[in-house]
Design a protein around this motif. Structure first.
Motif, PDB file in Angstrom:
ATOM      1  N   ALA A   1       0.842  -1.203   0.000  1.00  0.00           N
ATOM      2  CA  ALA A   1       0.000   0.000   0.000  1.00  0.00           C
ATOM      3  C   ALA A   1       0.874   1.249   0.000  1.00  0.00           C
ATOM      4  O   ALA A   1       2.091   1.186   0.186  1.00  0.00           O
ATOM      5  N   ILE A   2       0.219   2.392  -0.204  1.00  0.00           N
ATOM      6  CA  ILE A   2       0.826   3.705  -0.010  1.00  0.00           C
ATOM      7  C   ILE A   2       0.423   4.169   1.387  1.00  0.00           C
ATOM      8  O   ILE A   2      -0.766   4.254   1.704  1.00  0.00           O
ATOM      9  N   GLY A   3       1.401   4.438   2.246  1.00  0.00           N
ATOM     10  CA  GLY A   3       1.023   4.869   3.580  1.00  0.00           C
ATOM     11  C   GLY A   3       2.174   4.783   4.570  1.00  0.00           C
ATOM     12  O   GLY A   3       3.151   4.084   4.342  1.00  0.00           O
ATOM     13  N   GLU A   4       2.129   5.494   5.568  1.00  0.00           N
ATOM     14  CA  GLU A   4       1.002   6.244   6.105  1.00  0.00           C
ATOM     15  C   GLU A   4       1.079   7.675   5.590  1.00  0.00           C
ATOM     16  O   GLU A   4       2.131   8.291   5.626  1.00  0.00           O
ATOM     17  N   VAL A   5      -0.021   8.199   5.097  1.00  0.00           N
ATOM     18  CA  VAL A   5      -0.080   9.566   4.583  1.00  0.00           C
ATOM     19  C   VAL A   5      -1.319  10.242   5.170  1.00  0.00           C
ATOM     20  O   VAL A   5      -2.186   9.588   5.737  1.00  0.00           O
ATOM     21  N   GLY A   6      -1.395  11.567   5.011  1.00  0.00           N
ATOM     22  CA  GLY A   6      -2.590  12.236   5.522  1.00  0.00           C
ATOM     23  C   GLY A   6      -2.355  13.678   5.874  1.00  0.00           C
ATOM     24  O   GLY A   6      -1.590  14.377   5.199  1.00  0.00           O
ATOM     25  N   LEU A   7      -2.986  14.127   6.970  1.00  0.00           N
ATOM     26  CA  LEU A   7      -2.966  15.539   7.355  1.00  0.00           C
ATOM     27  C   LEU A   7      -2.565  15.699   8.827  1.00  0.00           C
ATOM     28  O   LEU A   7      -2.880  14.840   9.658  1.00  0.00           O
ATOM     29  N   PRO A   8      -1.905  16.835   9.149  1.00  0.00           N
ATOM     30  CA  PRO A   8      -1.274  17.012  10.464  1.00  0.00           C
ATOM     31  C   PRO A   8      -2.228  17.563  11.525  1.00  0.00           C
ATOM     32  O   PRO A   8      -2.066  18.700  11.998  1.00  0.00           O
ATOM     33  N   TYR A   9      -3.188  16.780  11.976  1.00  0.00           N
ATOM     34  CA  TYR A   9      -4.177  17.241  12.952  1.00  0.00           C
ATOM     35  C   TYR A   9      -3.512  17.687  14.255  1.00  0.00           C
ATOM     36  O   TYR A   9      -3.790  18.780  14.761  1.00  0.00           O
ATOM     37  N   TYR A  10      -2.647  16.860  14.810  1.00  0.00           N
ATOM     38  CA  TYR A  10      -2.045  17.174  16.117  1.00  0.00           C
ATOM     39  C   TYR A  10      -1.016  18.290  16.011  1.00  0.00           C
ATOM     40  O   TYR A  10      -0.887  19.112  16.929  1.00  0.00           O
ATOM     41  N   LEU A  11      -0.287  18.352  14.906  1.00  0.00           N
ATOM     42  CA  LEU A  11       0.648  19.455  14.702  1.00  0.00           C
ATOM     43  C   LEU A  11      -0.077  20.792  14.699  1.00  0.00           C
ATOM     44  O   LEU A  11       0.405  21.787  15.252  1.00  0.00           O
ATOM     45  N   ARG A  12      -1.259  20.833  14.076  1.00  0.00           N
ATOM     46  CA  ARG A  12      -2.025  22.079  14.001  1.00  0.00           C
ATOM     47  C   ARG A  12      -2.626  22.434  15.362  1.00  0.00           C
ATOM     48  O   ARG A  12      -2.850  23.604  15.640  1.00  0.00           O
ATOM     49  N   LYS A  13      -2.895  21.438  16.181  1.00  0.00           N
ATOM     50  CA  LYS A  13      -3.362  21.725  17.535  1.00  0.00           C
ATOM     51  C   LYS A  13      -2.251  22.409  18.340  1.00  0.00           C
ATOM     52  O   LYS A  13      -2.513  23.298  19.150  1.00  0.00           O
ATOM     53  N   GLU A  14      -1.010  21.978  18.098  1.00  0.00           N
ATOM     54  CA  GLU A  14       0.131  22.590  18.774  1.00  0.00           C
ATOM     55  C   GLU A  14       0.460  23.955  18.193  1.00  0.00           C
ATOM     56  O   GLU A  14       0.867  24.863  18.922  1.00  0.00           O
ATOM     57  N   ASP A  15       0.275  24.103  16.891  1.00  0.00           N
ATOM     58  CA  ASP A  15       0.615  25.352  16.205  1.00  0.00           C
ATOM     59  C   ASP A  15      -0.481  25.705  15.199  1.00  0.00           C
ATOM     60  O   ASP A  15      -0.407  25.320  14.030  1.00  0.00           O
ATOM     61  N   PRO A  16      -1.524  26.443  15.650  1.00  0.00           N
ATOM     62  CA  PRO A  16      -2.649  26.776  14.765  1.00  0.00           C
ATOM     63  C   PRO A  16      -2.252  27.591  13.536  1.00  0.00           C
ATOM     64  O   PRO A  16      -3.013  27.671  12.569  1.00  0.00           O
ATOM     65  N   SER A  17      -1.066  28.198  13.565  1.00  0.00           N
ATOM     66  CA  SER A  17      -0.626  29.007  12.423  1.00  0.00           C
ATOM     67  C   SER A  17      -0.001  28.167  11.310  1.00  0.00           C
ATOM     68  O   SER A  17       0.333  28.686  10.246  1.00  0.00           O
ATOM     69  N   LEU A  18       0.147  26.865  11.548  1.00  0.00           N
ATOM     70  CA  LEU A  18       0.757  25.979  10.556  1.00  0.00           C
ATOM     71  C   LEU A  18      -0.014  26.033   9.242  1.00  0.00           C
ATOM     72  O   LEU A  18      -1.241  25.920   9.225  1.00  0.00           O
ATOM     73  N   ASN A  19       0.702  26.216   8.155  1.00  0.00           N
ATOM     74  CA  ASN A  19       0.084  26.286   6.831  1.00  0.00           C
ATOM     75  C   ASN A  19      -0.312  24.885   6.376  1.00  0.00           C
ATOM     76  O   ASN A  19       0.551  24.026   6.158  1.00  0.00           O
ATOM     77  N   LEU A  20      -1.605  24.649   6.212  1.00  0.00           N
ATOM     78  CA  LEU A  20      -2.100  23.320   5.856  1.00  0.00           C
ATOM     79  C   LEU A  20      -1.939  23.003   4.374  1.00  0.00           C
ATOM     80  O   LEU A  20      -1.826  21.835   3.998  1.00  0.00           O
ATOM     81  N   GLN A  21      -1.921  24.030   3.521  1.00  0.00           N
ATOM     82  CA  GLN A  21      -1.974  23.788   2.078  1.00  0.00           C
ATOM     83  C   GLN A  21      -0.857  22.879   1.555  1.00  0.00           C
ATOM     84  O   GLN A  21      -1.130  21.975   0.746  1.00  0.00           O
ATOM     85  N   PRO A  22       0.403  23.061   1.981  1.00  0.00           N
ATOM     86  CA  PRO A  22       1.445  22.141   1.479  1.00  0.00           C
ATOM     87  C   PRO A  22       1.178  20.680   1.851  1.00  0.00           C
ATOM     88  O   PRO A  22       1.511  19.777   1.085  1.00  0.00           O
ATOM     89  N   TYR A  23       0.569  20.456   3.014  1.00  0.00           N
ATOM     90  CA  TYR A  23       0.213  19.095   3.415  1.00  0.00           C
ATOM     91  C   TYR A  23      -0.927  18.557   2.548  1.00  0.00           C
ATOM     92  O   TYR A  23      -0.946  17.371   2.199  1.00  0.00           O
TER      93      TYR A  23
END
Length: 258
Positions: free
Chosen positions: A92-114
């Motif tokens: 399979a391809i994985g593990e991939v996805g989105l940084p939920y916990y990183l954004r909780k720690e740093d709400p200013s994190l830019n999500l678009q590159p992810y």
């Protein structure tokens, strides 16, 4: 305990050599047929490929875990090159996805590159016709669904999923799989998810070496724990244990194509 199981999501490369040797030695004792070993980055992927070469019960997946700083262009190309060179050998391809916990720690994190990176992995899964293993929980699951739906891609596995009832229904409608960890023994949120989600779209995992609480407190996370997860699922679903064991096993075989 004679029913066969498969750990649908484990980070085998992250265990100590001693713990990994113990787990592999005990697989047959605990009737564990396969370990779907996911990767965090290129170095992780190389280790998983080596482990799979040494033991055919290890089924490697290659991806980039989103809860970390994004790879630079050179690192990303190394990762994509690994996937291309080993496309016949990876499950399979994985593990991939989105940084939920990183954004909780740093709400200013830019999500678009992810989001862009996730889309690249979805495109790759479509191209190679490989299952996709996702780290996308709560509101991030809807963002992942948006990308998957844009490509009409359905062979998606949301591991250790948590989310709202509308999101759950959306995922069911799209025939996406989820997997349940040993925390189902003591987490009411996961037990509710088990009630809502169809058994035919469910698998079981450890996400080891992630540690667990309750009866597993201070215990090495081992695929044998999955047997207790299946007992809990059968109780929550009000179904016979043998039937649940069989269905979960067949689901995993069907999803990963082994």
């Amino acid at each position: 305990m004679t029913q066969r199981i498969i750990d649908a999501h484990i980070h085998l490369d992250m265990y100590s050599d001693e713990a990994r040797e113990q787990i592999l030695k005990e697989l047959e004792t605990f009737h564990i047929d396969h370990l779907i070993s996911v990767s965090n980055h290129a170095t992780s992927a190389r280790t998983n490929l080596k482990l799979a070469h040494q033991d055919q019960r290890v089924k490697p997946a290659i991806g980039f875990h989103p809860e970390q700083e994004l790879p630079n262009e050179q690192e990303l190309q190394q990762l994509f090159s690994l996937i291309d060179r080993h496309k016949e050998n990876i499950t399979a391809i994985g593990e991939v996805g989105l940084p939920y916990y990183l954004r909780k720690e740093d709400p200013s994190l830019n999500l678009q590159p992810y989001m862009d990176l996730l889309e690249s992995f979805v495109q790759l899964a479509v191209k190679l016709n490989k299952p996709l293993i996702l780290h996308a929980i709560y509101e991030d699951a809807d963002l992942a669904c948006d990308v998957l739906e844009n490509y009409d891609f359905h062979k998606a596995h949301f591991h250790w999923f948590k989310g709202s009832s509308p999101t759950i229904q959306r995922m069911i409608n799209n025939q996406y799989f989820i997997s349940v960890t040993p925390d189902c023994l003591y987490e009411s949120e996961i037990q509710q998810l088990i009630k809502e989600y169809p058994l035919r779209l469910m698998m079981v995992e450890t996400d080891g070496p992630w540690p667990f609480e309750g009866v597993f407190k201070d215990e090495l996370t081992h695929p044998k724990m999955i047997h207790k997860s299946v007992v809990t699922i059968s109780k929550v679903k009000g179904m016979a244990l043998d039937e649940v064991h069989y269905q979960l096993y067949q689901n995993t075989i069907r999803f990963f194509g082994d």
